[in-house]
Design a protein around this motif. Structure first.
Motif, PDB file in Angstrom:
ATOM      1  N   CYS A 230      44.218  47.963  38.476  1.00  0.00           N
ATOM      2  CA  CYS A 230      43.443  46.904  37.837  1.00  0.00           C
ATOM      3  C   CYS A 230      44.077  45.533  38.021  1.00  0.00           C
ATOM      4  O   CYS A 230      43.490  44.528  37.666  1.00  0.00           O
ATOM      5  CB  CYS A 230      43.317  47.172  36.340  1.00  0.00           C
ATOM      6  SG  CYS A 230      42.274  48.569  35.994  1.00  0.00           S
ATOM      7  N   ILE A 231      45.291  45.490  38.533  1.00  0.00           N
ATOM      8  CA  ILE A 231      45.966  44.201  38.681  1.00  0.00           C
ATOM      9  C   ILE A 231      45.764  43.731  40.111  1.00  0.00           C
ATOM     10  O   ILE A 231      46.093  44.424  41.052  1.00  0.00           O
ATOM     11  CB  ILE A 231      47.467  44.350  38.390  1.00  0.00           C
ATOM     12  CG1 ILE A 231      47.666  44.878  36.971  1.00  0.00           C
ATOM     13  CG2 ILE A 231      48.173  43.032  38.555  1.00  0.00           C
ATOM     14  CD1 ILE A 231      49.102  45.081  36.618  1.00  0.00           C
ATOM     15  N   GLY A 232      45.196  42.559  40.251  1.00  0.00           N
ATOM     16  CA  GLY A 232      44.963  42.039  41.595  1.00  0.00           C
ATOM     17  C   GLY A 232      45.655  40.716  41.783  1.00  0.00           C
ATOM     18  O   GLY A 232      45.722  39.906  40.867  1.00  0.00           O
ATOM     19  N   LYS A 233      46.196  40.493  42.953  1.00  0.00           N
ATOM     20  CA  LYS A 233      46.868  39.221  43.202  1.00  0.00           C
ATOM     21  C   LYS A 233      45.971  38.343  44.053  1.00  0.00           C
ATOM     22  O   LYS A 233      45.520  38.748  45.113  1.00  0.00           O
ATOM     23  CB  LYS A 233      48.169  39.475  43.954  1.00  0.00           C
ATOM     24  CG  LYS A 233      49.207  40.096  43.100  1.00  0.00           C
ATOM     25  CD  LYS A 233      50.566  40.018  43.748  1.00  0.00           C
ATOM     26  CE  LYS A 233      51.563  40.680  42.836  1.00  0.00           C
ATOM     27  NZ  LYS A 233      52.797  40.974  43.488  1.00  0.00           N
ATOM     28  N   GLU A 234      45.775  37.125  43.590  1.00  0.00           N
ATOM     29  CA  GLU A 234      44.916  36.220  44.340  1.00  0.00           C
ATOM     30  C   GLU A 234      45.590  35.757  45.620  1.00  0.00           C
ATOM     31  O   GLU A 234      44.987  35.618  46.651  1.00  0.00           O
ATOM     32  CB  GLU A 234      44.591  34.988  43.481  1.00  0.00           C
ATOM     33  CG  GLU A 234      43.703  35.283  42.308  1.00  0.00           C
ATOM     34  CD  GLU A 234      42.280  35.519  42.721  1.00  0.00           C
ATOM     35  OE1 GLU A 234      41.886  35.037  43.786  1.00  0.00           O
ATOM     36  OE2 GLU A 234      41.563  36.214  41.990  1.00  0.00           O
ATOM     37  N   HIS A 235      46.877  35.501  45.525  1.00  0.00           N
ATOM     38  CA  HIS A 235      47.563  34.898  46.666  1.00  0.00           C
ATOM     39  C   HIS A 235      48.361  35.926  47.435  1.00  0.00           C
ATOM     40  O   HIS A 235      49.435  35.634  47.946  1.00  0.00           O
ATOM     41  CB  HIS A 235      48.501  33.787  46.173  1.00  0.00           C
ATOM     42  CG  HIS A 235      47.793  32.692  45.454  1.00  0.00           C
ATOM     43  ND1 HIS A 235      47.018  31.765  46.101  1.00  0.00           N
ATOM     44  CD2 HIS A 235      47.739  32.385  44.146  1.00  0.00           C
ATOM     45  CE1 HIS A 235      46.523  30.929  45.206  1.00  0.00           C
ATOM     46  NE2 HIS A 235      46.936  31.272  44.025  1.00  0.00           N
TER      47      HIS A 235
ATOM     48  N   LEU B  19      42.547  35.979  34.067  1.00  0.00           N
ATOM     49  CA  LEU B  19      43.278  35.395  35.187  1.00  0.00           C
ATOM     50  C   LEU B  19      44.530  34.737  34.629  1.00  0.00           C
ATOM     51  O   LEU B  19      44.450  33.881  33.752  1.00  0.00           O
ATOM     52  CB  LEU B  19      42.394  34.349  35.875  1.00  0.00           C
ATOM     53  CG  LEU B  19      43.035  33.497  36.966  1.00  0.00           C
ATOM     54  CD1 LEU B  19      43.351  34.351  38.171  1.00  0.00           C
ATOM     55  CD2 LEU B  19      42.099  32.370  37.382  1.00  0.00           C
ATOM     56  N   ARG B  47      44.009  39.357  37.118  1.00  0.00           N
ATOM     57  CA  ARG B  47      44.217  38.707  38.409  1.00  0.00           C
ATOM     58  C   ARG B  47      45.407  37.773  38.251  1.00  0.00           C
ATOM     59  O   ARG B  47      45.510  37.061  37.254  1.00  0.00           O
ATOM     60  CB  ARG B  47      42.994  37.874  38.801  1.00  0.00           C
ATOM     61  CG  ARG B  47      41.690  38.622  38.751  1.00  0.00           C
ATOM     62  CD  ARG B  47      41.509  39.583  39.855  1.00  0.00           C
ATOM     63  NE  ARG B  47      41.302  38.920  41.119  1.00  0.00           N
ATOM     64  CZ  ARG B  47      40.995  39.571  42.236  1.00  0.00           C
ATOM     65  NH1 ARG B  47      40.881  40.867  42.227  1.00  0.00           N
ATOM     66  NH2 ARG B  47      40.825  38.902  43.351  1.00  0.00           N
ATOM     67  N   LEU B  48      46.295  37.782  39.235  1.00  0.00           N
ATOM     68  CA  LEU B  48      47.479  36.931  39.159  1.00  0.00           C
ATOM     69  C   LEU B  48      47.357  35.835  40.198  1.00  0.00           C
ATOM     70  O   LEU B  48      47.044  36.101  41.345  1.00  0.00           O
ATOM     71  CB  LEU B  48      48.734  37.755  39.446  1.00  0.00           C
ATOM     72  CG  LEU B  48      48.908  38.990  38.591  1.00  0.00           C
ATOM     73  CD1 LEU B  48      50.162  39.732  39.012  1.00  0.00           C
ATOM     74  CD2 LEU B  48      49.032  38.600  37.144  1.00  0.00           C
ATOM     75  N   ALA B  49      47.618  34.620  39.802  1.00  0.00           N
ATOM     76  CA  ALA B  49      47.558  33.522  40.763  1.00  0.00           C
ATOM     77  C   ALA B  49      48.694  32.569  40.479  1.00  0.00           C
ATOM     78  O   ALA B  49      49.263  32.556  39.391  1.00  0.00           O
ATOM     79  CB  ALA B  49      46.225  32.787  40.667  1.00  0.00           C
ATOM     80  N   ARG B  50      49.015  31.779  41.473  1.00  0.00           N
ATOM     81  CA  ARG B  50      50.077  30.808  41.298  1.00  0.00           C
ATOM     82  C   ARG B  50      49.512  29.484  40.835  1.00  0.00           C
ATOM     83  O   ARG B  50      50.120  28.777  40.055  1.00  0.00           O
ATOM     84  CB  ARG B  50      50.741  30.623  42.636  1.00  0.00           C
ATOM     85  CG  ARG B  50      52.086  30.142  42.459  1.00  0.00           C
ATOM     86  CD  ARG B  50      52.855  30.361  43.688  1.00  0.00           C
ATOM     87  NE  ARG B  50      54.123  29.688  43.447  1.00  0.00           N
ATOM     88  CZ  ARG B  50      54.855  29.138  44.365  1.00  0.00           C
ATOM     89  NH1 ARG B  50      54.460  29.192  45.584  1.00  0.00           N
ATOM     90  NH2 ARG B  50      55.971  28.564  44.051  1.00  0.00           N
ATOM     91  N   LYS B  51      48.409  29.104  41.393  1.00  0.00           N
ATOM     92  CA  LYS B  51      47.782  27.854  41.002  1.00  0.00           C
ATOM     93  C   LYS B  51      46.327  27.915  41.410  1.00  0.00           C
ATOM     94  O   LYS B  51      45.904  28.778  42.165  1.00  0.00           O
ATOM     95  CB  LYS B  51      48.470  26.674  41.683  1.00  0.00           C
ATOM     96  CG  LYS B  51      48.489  26.769  43.185  1.00  0.00           C
ATOM     97  CD  LYS B  51      49.205  25.554  43.739  1.00  0.00           C
ATOM     98  CE  LYS B  51      49.544  25.630  45.175  1.00  0.00           C
ATOM     99  NZ  LYS B  51      48.632  25.774  46.171  1.00  0.00           N
ATOM    100  N   LEU B  54      41.691  28.891  43.772  1.00  0.00           N
ATOM    101  CA  LEU B  54      41.937  30.227  44.275  1.00  0.00           C
ATOM    102  C   LEU B  54      41.456  30.318  45.719  1.00  0.00           C
ATOM    103  O   LEU B  54      40.576  29.583  46.125  1.00  0.00           O
ATOM    104  CB  LEU B  54      41.182  31.246  43.420  1.00  0.00           C
ATOM    105  CG  LEU B  54      41.590  31.286  41.955  1.00  0.00           C
ATOM    106  CD1 LEU B  54      40.722  32.261  41.207  1.00  0.00           C
ATOM    107  CD2 LEU B  54      43.045  31.656  41.823  1.00  0.00           C
TER     108      LEU B  54
END
Lengths: 345, 183
Positions: A230-235, B19, B47-51, B54
């Protein structure tokens, strides 16, 4: 046993912890089994050393044996003192045919020819490294065994590692190396570390290198961290690209443990134009020093975590690509982009 | 400039997505693990993001985002600056209850107090709540995860009482009082 042999022995034992003394003496193989059994390693060190000295006198051991012991000790624990790397250049045609006996003869012959009193000992270690211990004297004095120079060379590579060499003996050693290995010249490698293993790993490329290729998904196996679906990384792609770039420069897995990198700046100040220093023709001299318990590991982390921007600046990648940790940065002229301002990373 | 909009996608059944935006990328992975472990009643996607903004490539696969949490570490100036610049990439509809700030290290040192005041002013001007979290222990991370889940439930419309995100935000939004400015 004379006073010098005794002092050498003291110096060796001073640095070893008691538990390692037994292994060392066993490997030395100069004391008999009875004598070894008689030593009590729970005693204070000075007592053990006194015992060893008395055994040596019983067995009539000489300075030659003691220096052998010192050499064995240094080969076992090579990461002491400061090592410097030198590079042999201009290999002659038959440099690849030099074999061990030939190297030894030529090296010793040259040095004995130029210095009257000198003591040279050579040993070949099982990993193809030749260890040379040189105690220097001069035309009037006997060799000084308390300050020996150690040299390590892997035959048919172009690197030589040197520890504890005084400036006045440098030229003799360099000449001998050049003649014995059939090269044209030798130059300073600009790499110095405390750990010989790190230096060897770096220069002889004994770490896991990563080469750039079209399919940069090679490093996906590092994502073995079980991450929840369920954890997704955007970058994610950015992260992987950064990791790939870092590993291409600094290698994958454990890196050679360098401690410092020094950049000497001899550049002109380029900054905001309202600062008057930029108008002068003088150089702004400075030294930038990076130090860490494992420098390459820290730099690699800086790039993967995004603290340093990629692609990795050539100032940092030169550490591994060219195998140096001392750089002098100069301005080449007004047209060239300033390297000093690229030191942000 | 593509802005992140809250209502452009269809919500999924019994699912909520949060997010987490953090410049240092340290706390967000621990918090994400805690959030997915905590919640048993409905599906949570993190969802993990740095900045922001997106990456455009992920636009199709990205689910509808119900809550955006900006994690700011008060020990680093860059953290605050990055969060501020990311705010400009959000559609203004997001600020009706779908954005929240999480700060860490609020009690360490003197610079953090000044930054805390700036964070509170920023949050007050955008009508968003500010949560303080302690991220060095597992308990602290779990507590933060529970608080975020509470807000997420309301933002995703899963709260059984008819509480909407907008109503919650008007109760929890940060306010900057005048005695704070005198500090």
């Amino acid at each position: 046993m004379d006073a010098q042999a005794r002092s050498v022995l003291y110096r060796i034992f001073r640095r070893i912890p008691n538990r390692n003394i037994e292994n060392l003496l066993r490997r030395w193989n100069c004391l008999s089994a009875d004598q070894l059994r008689a030593l009590d390693y729970t005693r204070p060190k000075w007592m053990i050393v006194e015992h060893v000295i008395s055994f040596c006198e019983e067995s009539r051991l000489s300075l030659k044996h003691i220096t052998n012991l010192e050499m064995i000790y240094h080969i076992e624990t090579p990461d002491q003192g400061i090592w410097h790397a030198c590079q042999l250049t201009e290999a002659q045609d038959d440099a690849v045919c030099v074999e061990l006996t030939q190297f030894k003869e030529q090296f010793k012959a040259h040095l004995h020819g130029v210095i009257r009193h000198i003591s040279i000992k050579m040993k070949k270690h099982e990993d193809e490294a030749i260890w040379i211990r040189i105690a220097w004297g001069d035309n009037f004095n006997k060799p000084n065994h308390l300050k020996p120079t150690y040299v390590v060379h892997h035959l048919h590579t172009s690197y030589v590692f040197i520890s504890n060499l005084m400036a006045k003996h440098k030229i003799f050693l360099f000449q001998a190396l050049v003649i014995a290995t059939k090269h044209g010249s030798i130059k300073d490698g600009h790499l110095s570390t405390k750990s010989l293993t790190a230096m060897r790993d770096l220069l002889l490329r004994r770490y896991q290198q990563v080469f750039p290729n079209a399919h940069s998904r090679i490093l996906q196996e590092r994502n073995s961290l079980p991450s929840h679906p369920c954890i997704g990384k955007e970058h994610r792609e950015h992260e992987e690209r950064r990791h790939q770039m870092a590993c291409e420069v600094f290698g994958h897995g454990p890196t050679p443990k360098l401690e410092t990198a020094v950049y000497r700046l001899e550049t002109r100040y380029r900054g905001n134009s309202n600062y008057t220093l930029s108008e002068k023709e003088e150089f702004l001299r400075g030294v930038v020093k990076f130090s860490s318990s494992s420098l390459l590991e820290s730099l690699r982390h800086c790039v993967t975590s995004g603290m340093a921007e990629g692609p990795v600046t050539p100032l940092l990648s030169a550490i591994t690509q060219r195998g140096r940790n001392y750089f002098v940065i100069t301005d080449k002229g007004p047209g060239v982009s300033s390297q000093a301002s690229a030191q942000r990373a | 400039m593509s802005l992140l909009t809250p209502y452009s996608k269809v919500p999924e059944l019994n699912t909520a997505t949060v997010l987490l935006v953090e410049n240092e990328e340290e706390l967000q992975s621990k918090l994400a693990d805690a959030i997915v472990q905590c919640e048993k009643e409905f599906n949570v996607n993190v969802r993990l993001a740095r900045k922001l903004p997106l990456p455009v490539e992920n636009k199709k696969t990205r689910p509808r985002i119900d809550l955006i949490v900006f994690i700011i570490n008060l020990l680093s100036e860059r953290s605050l600056q990055s969060a501020e610049s990311s705010l400009s990439h959000l559609h203004s509809d997001c600020f009706l209850g779908k954005v929240c700030f999480l700060v860490t290290d609020a009690r360490c040192g003197s610079h953090t107090q000044e930054r805390m005041v700036s964070v509170r002013k920023l949050a007050a001007s955008h009508q968003c709540p500010v949560l303080c979290a302690e991220h060095r222990t597992a308990d602290g991370v779990n507590a933060a995860a529970v608080r975020i889940l509470n807000i997420l439930k309301v933002s995703a419309g899963m709260s059984p009482i008819a509480t909407t995100a907008l109503y919650l935000s008007s109760l929890t939004r940060c306010s900057v009082t005048s005695d704070l400015e005198d500090d």
